[in-house]
Design a protein around this motif. Structure first.
Motif, PDB file in Angstrom:
ATOM      1  N   LYS A 221      31.031 -12.236 -14.689  1.00  0.00           N
ATOM      2  CA  LYS A 221      29.650 -12.412 -14.224  1.00  0.00           C
ATOM      3  C   LYS A 221      29.540 -13.139 -12.886  1.00  0.00           C
ATOM      4  O   LYS A 221      28.799 -12.731 -12.014  1.00  0.00           O
ATOM      5  CB  LYS A 221      28.847 -13.162 -15.297  1.00  0.00           C
ATOM      6  CG  LYS A 221      27.362 -13.168 -15.037  1.00  0.00           C
ATOM      7  CD  LYS A 221      26.617 -13.767 -16.204  1.00  0.00           C
ATOM      8  CE  LYS A 221      25.130 -13.689 -15.989  1.00  0.00           C
ATOM      9  NZ  LYS A 221      24.396 -14.145 -17.165  1.00  0.00           N
ATOM     10  N   ASP A 222      30.313 -14.225 -12.703  1.00  0.00           N
ATOM     11  CA  ASP A 222      30.215 -14.970 -11.443  1.00  0.00           C
ATOM     12  C   ASP A 222      31.251 -14.521 -10.407  1.00  0.00           C
ATOM     13  O   ASP A 222      31.409 -15.138  -9.366  1.00  0.00           O
ATOM     14  CB  ASP A 222      30.300 -16.475 -11.684  1.00  0.00           C
ATOM     15  CG  ASP A 222      31.667 -16.939 -12.143  1.00  0.00           C
ATOM     16  OD1 ASP A 222      32.605 -16.125 -12.215  1.00  0.00           O
ATOM     17  OD2 ASP A 222      31.795 -18.148 -12.432  1.00  0.00           O
ATOM     18  N   LYS A 223      31.939 -13.429 -10.690  1.00  0.00           N
ATOM     19  CA  LYS A 223      32.916 -12.810  -9.790  1.00  0.00           C
ATOM     20  C   LYS A 223      34.067 -13.737  -9.421  1.00  0.00           C
ATOM     21  O   LYS A 223      34.647 -13.629  -8.352  1.00  0.00           O
ATOM     22  CB  LYS A 223      32.222 -12.285  -8.537  1.00  0.00           C
ATOM     23  CG  LYS A 223      31.204 -11.218  -8.861  1.00  0.00           C
ATOM     24  CD  LYS A 223      30.532 -10.677  -7.643  1.00  0.00           C
ATOM     25  CE  LYS A 223      29.636  -9.561  -8.118  1.00  0.00           C
ATOM     26  NZ  LYS A 223      28.479  -9.329  -7.419  1.00  0.00           N
ATOM     27  N   SER A 224      34.433 -14.629 -10.351  1.00  0.00           N
ATOM     28  CA  SER A 224      35.539 -15.552 -10.090  1.00  0.00           C
ATOM     29  C   SER A 224      36.871 -15.029 -10.601  1.00  0.00           C
ATOM     30  O   SER A 224      37.925 -15.458 -10.149  1.00  0.00           O
ATOM     31  CB  SER A 224      35.253 -16.922 -10.708  1.00  0.00           C
ATOM     32  OG  SER A 224      35.137 -16.812 -12.116  1.00  0.00           O
ATOM     33  N   PHE A 225      36.833 -14.100 -11.575  1.00  0.00           N
ATOM     34  CA  PHE A 225      38.086 -13.544 -12.071  1.00  0.00           C
ATOM     35  C   PHE A 225      37.925 -12.092 -12.500  1.00  0.00           C
ATOM     36  O   PHE A 225      36.826 -11.610 -12.727  1.00  0.00           O
ATOM     37  CB  PHE A 225      38.678 -14.389 -13.209  1.00  0.00           C
ATOM     38  CG  PHE A 225      37.930 -14.354 -14.510  1.00  0.00           C
ATOM     39  CD1 PHE A 225      38.180 -13.360 -15.452  1.00  0.00           C
ATOM     40  CD2 PHE A 225      37.001 -15.334 -14.823  1.00  0.00           C
ATOM     41  CE1 PHE A 225      37.507 -13.334 -16.669  1.00  0.00           C
ATOM     42  CE2 PHE A 225      36.322 -15.328 -16.033  1.00  0.00           C
ATOM     43  CZ  PHE A 225      36.578 -14.316 -16.958  1.00  0.00           C
TER      44      PHE A 225
END
Length: 146
Positions: free
Chosen positions: A48-52
């Motif tokens: 969702k937060d495009k961190s992984f």
């Protein structure tokens, strides 16, 4: 060895680890290999937060995590979830989960048996409170209330 999709059972039985995680830069048109040696990678998406990136690795029956933002950026896979069946793809649902929470804990299981259309599901889409599930082994789509 390289296999076509219809040869998935031979791929599983072979123990092949020729899978790769790739990045394509649309501006420079450069393709980069981020990871080699994956065992039947069969789905990748962003969280969702495009961190992984969670990556479904079918032969190892697990979901791997590749950090792509923040202090933990690495292209070395980290364990995210160990599953009881082969993952057939991975997608984020409307709440930001992958039927797993952000820590790899199973939130919900839809499971079939030998007589059920849920066996060999490779794709699930959520829309307006319903799940549509497809399978390369079945000539139909199953739709259920989420």
């Amino acid at each position: 060895m390289y296999f076509q999709r219809r040869q998935y059972s031979m791929l599983i039985n072979s123990g092949d680890r020729s899978g790769r995680l790739l990045r394509y830069d649309t501006c420079s048109k450069v393709l980069t290999v981020l990871q080699r040696g994956l065992a039947f990678p069969n789905g990748v998406t962003l969280n969702k937060d495009k961190s992984f990136l969670p990556v479904a690795e079918s032969n190892s029956v697990k979901i791997l995590k590749f950090w792509i933002q923040g202090e933990r950026v690495t292209f070395s896979p980290q364990p995210f979830a160990q599953l009881s069946k082969f993952p057939g793809n991975i997608e984020m649902e409307s709440k930001g989960n992958f039927r797993l929470d952000g820590y790899g804990n199973i939130v919900k299981v839809l499971q079939g048996n030998e007589r059920n259309a849920f066996d060999f599901v490779s794709e699930v889409e959520e829309h307006d409170g319903y799940l549509s599930a497809g399978s390369p082994m079945q000539p139909f789509v199953v739709v259920i209330k989420a």
